[in-house]
Design an enzyme around this catalytic site. Structure first.
Site, PDB file in Angstrom:
ATOM      1  N   SER A 133       0.855  -1.197   0.000  1.00 41.44           N
ATOM      2  CA  SER A 133       0.000   0.000   0.000  1.00 41.44           C
ATOM      3  C   SER A 133       0.886   1.239   0.000  1.00 41.44           C
ATOM      4  CB  SER A 133      -0.856  -0.013   1.274  1.00 41.44           C
ATOM      5  OG  SER A 133      -1.469   1.238   1.477  1.00 41.44           O
ATOM      6  N   TYR A 146      -1.797  -0.834  10.531  1.00 39.53           N
ATOM      7  CA  TYR A 146      -1.839  -1.026   9.071  1.00 39.53           C
ATOM      8  C   TYR A 146      -0.548  -0.525   8.428  1.00 39.53           C
ATOM      9  CZ  TYR A 146      -3.734  -1.121   4.319  1.00 39.53           C
ATOM     10  OH  TYR A 146      -3.951  -1.390   2.981  1.00 39.53           O
TER      11      TYR A 146
HETATM   12  N1  LIG Z   1      -8.853  -1.016  -0.998  1.00 38.61           N
HETATM   13  C1  LIG Z   1      -7.826  -0.195  -0.907  1.00 38.61           C
HETATM   14  O1  LIG Z   1      -7.974   1.037  -0.969  1.00 38.61           O
HETATM   15  C2  LIG Z   1      -6.428  -0.747  -0.734  1.00 38.61           C
HETATM   16  C3  LIG Z   1      -5.359   0.133  -0.911  1.00 38.61           C
HETATM   17  C4  LIG Z   1      -4.054  -0.324  -0.761  1.00 38.61           C
HETATM   18  C5  LIG Z   1      -3.836  -1.658  -0.456  1.00 38.61           C
HETATM   19  N2  LIG Z   1      -4.898  -2.505  -0.275  1.00 38.61           N
HETATM   20  C6  LIG Z   1      -4.606  -3.901   0.082  1.00 38.61           C
HETATM   21  O2  LIG Z   1      -5.212  -4.755  -0.855  1.00 38.61           O
HETATM   22  C7  LIG Z   1      -5.492  -6.004  -0.235  1.00 38.61           C
HETATM   23  C8  LIG Z   1      -6.940  -6.390  -0.526  1.00 38.61           C
HETATM   24  O3  LIG Z   1      -7.777  -5.405   0.032  1.00 38.61           O
HETATM   25  P1  LIG Z   1      -9.279  -5.137  -0.440  1.00 38.61           P
HETATM   26  O4  LIG Z   1      -9.451  -3.682  -0.476  1.00 38.61           O
HETATM   27  O5  LIG Z   1      -9.601  -5.958  -1.614  1.00 38.61           O
HETATM   28  O6  LIG Z   1     -10.062  -5.675   0.862  1.00 38.61           O
HETATM   29  P2  LIG Z   1     -11.299  -6.661   1.057  1.00 38.61           P
HETATM   30  O7  LIG Z   1     -12.302  -6.489  -0.019  1.00 38.61           O
HETATM   31  O8  LIG Z   1     -11.710  -6.469   2.479  1.00 38.61           O
HETATM   32  O9  LIG Z   1     -10.648  -8.110   0.871  1.00 38.61           O
HETATM   33  C9  LIG Z   1      -9.752  -8.645   1.803  1.00 38.61           C
HETATM   34  C10 LIG Z   1      -9.506 -10.088   1.450  1.00 38.61           C
HETATM   35  O10 LIG Z   1      -8.568 -10.629   2.392  1.00 38.61           O
HETATM   36  C11 LIG Z   1      -9.069 -11.878   2.852  1.00 38.61           C
HETATM   37  N3  LIG Z   1      -8.598 -12.182   4.193  1.00 38.61           N
HETATM   38  C12 LIG Z   1      -8.681 -11.408   5.304  1.00 38.61           C
HETATM   39  N4  LIG Z   1      -8.201 -12.075   6.357  1.00 38.61           N
HETATM   40  C13 LIG Z   1      -7.810 -13.305   5.909  1.00 38.61           C
HETATM   41  C14 LIG Z   1      -7.250 -14.449   6.514  1.00 38.61           C
HETATM   42  N5  LIG Z   1      -6.978 -14.477   7.829  1.00 38.61           N
HETATM   43  N6  LIG Z   1      -6.975 -15.536   5.760  1.00 38.61           N
HETATM   44  C15 LIG Z   1      -7.264 -15.530   4.415  1.00 38.61           C
HETATM   45  N7  LIG Z   1      -7.780 -14.469   3.782  1.00 38.61           N
HETATM   46  C16 LIG Z   1      -8.060 -13.379   4.524  1.00 38.61           C
HETATM   47  C17 LIG Z   1     -10.593 -11.715   2.817  1.00 38.61           C
HETATM   48  O11 LIG Z   1     -11.211 -13.000   2.697  1.00 38.61           O
HETATM   49  P3  LIG Z   1     -11.979 -13.793   3.865  1.00 38.61           P
HETATM   50  O12 LIG Z   1     -12.618 -12.783   4.753  1.00 38.61           O
HETATM   51  O13 LIG Z   1     -12.955 -14.634   3.103  1.00 38.61           O
HETATM   52  O14 LIG Z   1     -10.936 -14.606   4.545  1.00 38.61           O
HETATM   53  C18 LIG Z   1     -10.770 -10.930   1.535  1.00 38.61           C
HETATM   54  O15 LIG Z   1     -10.817 -11.798   0.430  1.00 38.61           O
HETATM   55  C19 LIG Z   1      -5.183  -5.830   1.248  1.00 38.61           C
HETATM   56  O16 LIG Z   1      -3.918  -6.353   1.523  1.00 38.61           O
HETATM   57  C20 LIG Z   1      -5.182  -4.316   1.416  1.00 38.61           C
HETATM   58  O17 LIG Z   1      -4.379  -3.900   2.480  1.00 38.61           O
HETATM   59  C21 LIG Z   1      -6.193  -2.084  -0.413  1.00 38.61           C
END
Ligand SMILES: NC(=O)c1ccc[n+]([C@@H]2O[C@H](COP(=O)([O-])OP(=O)(O)OC[C@H]3O[C@@H](n4cnc5c(N)ncnc54)[C@H](OP(=O)(O)O)[C@@H]3O)[C@@H](O)[C@H]2O)c1
Length: 247
Positions: A133, A146
């Site tokens: 990120s 985070y």
């Molecule tokens: N959205 C943004 O603005 C943004 C920006 C920068 C970076 N990111 C990064 O991108 C990545 C994905 O984020 P997102 O925005 O797509 O969030 P999201 O929609 O909340 O998805 C998070 C994913 O992580 C999985 N997860 C969480 N805990 C887990 C565990 N213990 N074991 C296995 N899977 C797990 C969840 O699946 P389950 O709950 O089914 O396990 C879900 O599929 C993250 O690393 C986040 O930090 C996001």
């Protein structure tokens, strides 16, 4: 193999990569949600294997990678994407929550790498991708756990690159800004240059296909963050406190 494939970036990446011909292993805890994504992929003629696992559990990740290898073939690309990002003011710091963030975002990414890297080294090829990120670059308000977790994975994967590139394994560190997913949904604070999920996924896929070593986007926010890295502390603190991205 994509972790965190049941939602947001991971789910959309899986669908897009399948369209481009990849066979996928989908890892996350929610099996039913993964199955829905797999059905979408298969309805479009692609191939996806549902691999329910918690990234905190190294054994179940190893078993998931093993199943993927035996049913589809060796893992060419790992996308370590699973992550959580709670908002928490430090005056209400919750040690258990910090531990969860570090265990999922950092230890989970390391467990994911450990499940695939010995075979990649043995084959002399492979590609490790981490979804870090822009929050990795400096501390931000109400995001101590985070920011720490993302700084940790960026440094972790940079070290991996130094060790593994000479063995034929590419490493890509993705630093996204704000993307519309369940992770950011419901936040009231203004998120500058907030991106649509589909646009972000196209950018991430291009960076993966080009095997970029590091990719930060959108460029506007990446430039501001880079400027923040060379600012004197007093100036950084003043600007960051006035522009909190979390309510
Ligand atoms: N959205 C943004 O603005 C943004 C920006 C920068 C970076 N990111 C990064 O991108 C990545 C994905 O984020 P997102 O925005 O797509 O969030 P999201 O929609 O909340 O998805 C998070 C994913 O992580 C999985 N997860 C969480 N805990 C887990 C565990 N213990 N074991 C296995 N899977 C797990 C969840 O699946 P389950 O709950 O089914 O396990 C879900 O599929 C993250 O690393 C986040 O930090 C996001």
């Amino acid at each position: 193999m994509i972790t965190g494939a049941s939602s947001g970036i991971g789910g959309a990446l899986a669908v897009e990569l399948a369209k481009r011909g990849a066979s996928l292993g989908l890892v996350a805890r929610r099996a039913e949600t993964l199955s829905e994504i797999a059905r979408t992929i298969e309805a479009a003629g692609g191939r996806a294997l549902v691999l329910p696992a918690d990234v905190r559990d190294a054994d179940s990740l190893r078993a998931a990678a093993e199943r993927l290898r035996s049913e589809i073939g060796p893992v060419d690309v790992l996308i370590a994407n699973a992550g959580i990002g709670p908002t928490r003011d430090a005056s209400e710091l919750d040690a258990a929550e910090v531990s969860d963030v570090i265990n999922i975002n950092v230890v989970g990414a390391s467990n994911s790498v450990a499940a695939v890297v010995p075979q990649m080294v043995a084959r002399g090829q492979g590609h490790l991708v981490i979804i870090s990120s822009l929050a990795a670059y400096r501390g931000l308000p109400r995001s101590a756990a985070y920011c720490a977790s993302k700084a940790a994975v960026s440094a972790f994967f940079e070290s991996l690159r130094l060790d593994l590139e000479p063995k034929g394994i590419a490493v890509t560190i993705i630093h996204p800004g704000f993307i519309k997913t369940p992770l950011t949904a419901g936040r009231e604070a203004q998120m500058p240059f907030l991106m649509e999920l589909d646009d972000a996924v196209q950018k991430i896929v291009r960076a993966i296909e080009k095997q970029k070593k590091s990719y930060a986007f959108p460029w506007q926010l990446a430039t501001i963050v880079r400027a923040g890295m060379i600012m004197p502390i007093w100036m950084y603190d003043r600007i960051s406190r006035k522009n909190s991205f979390r309510e």
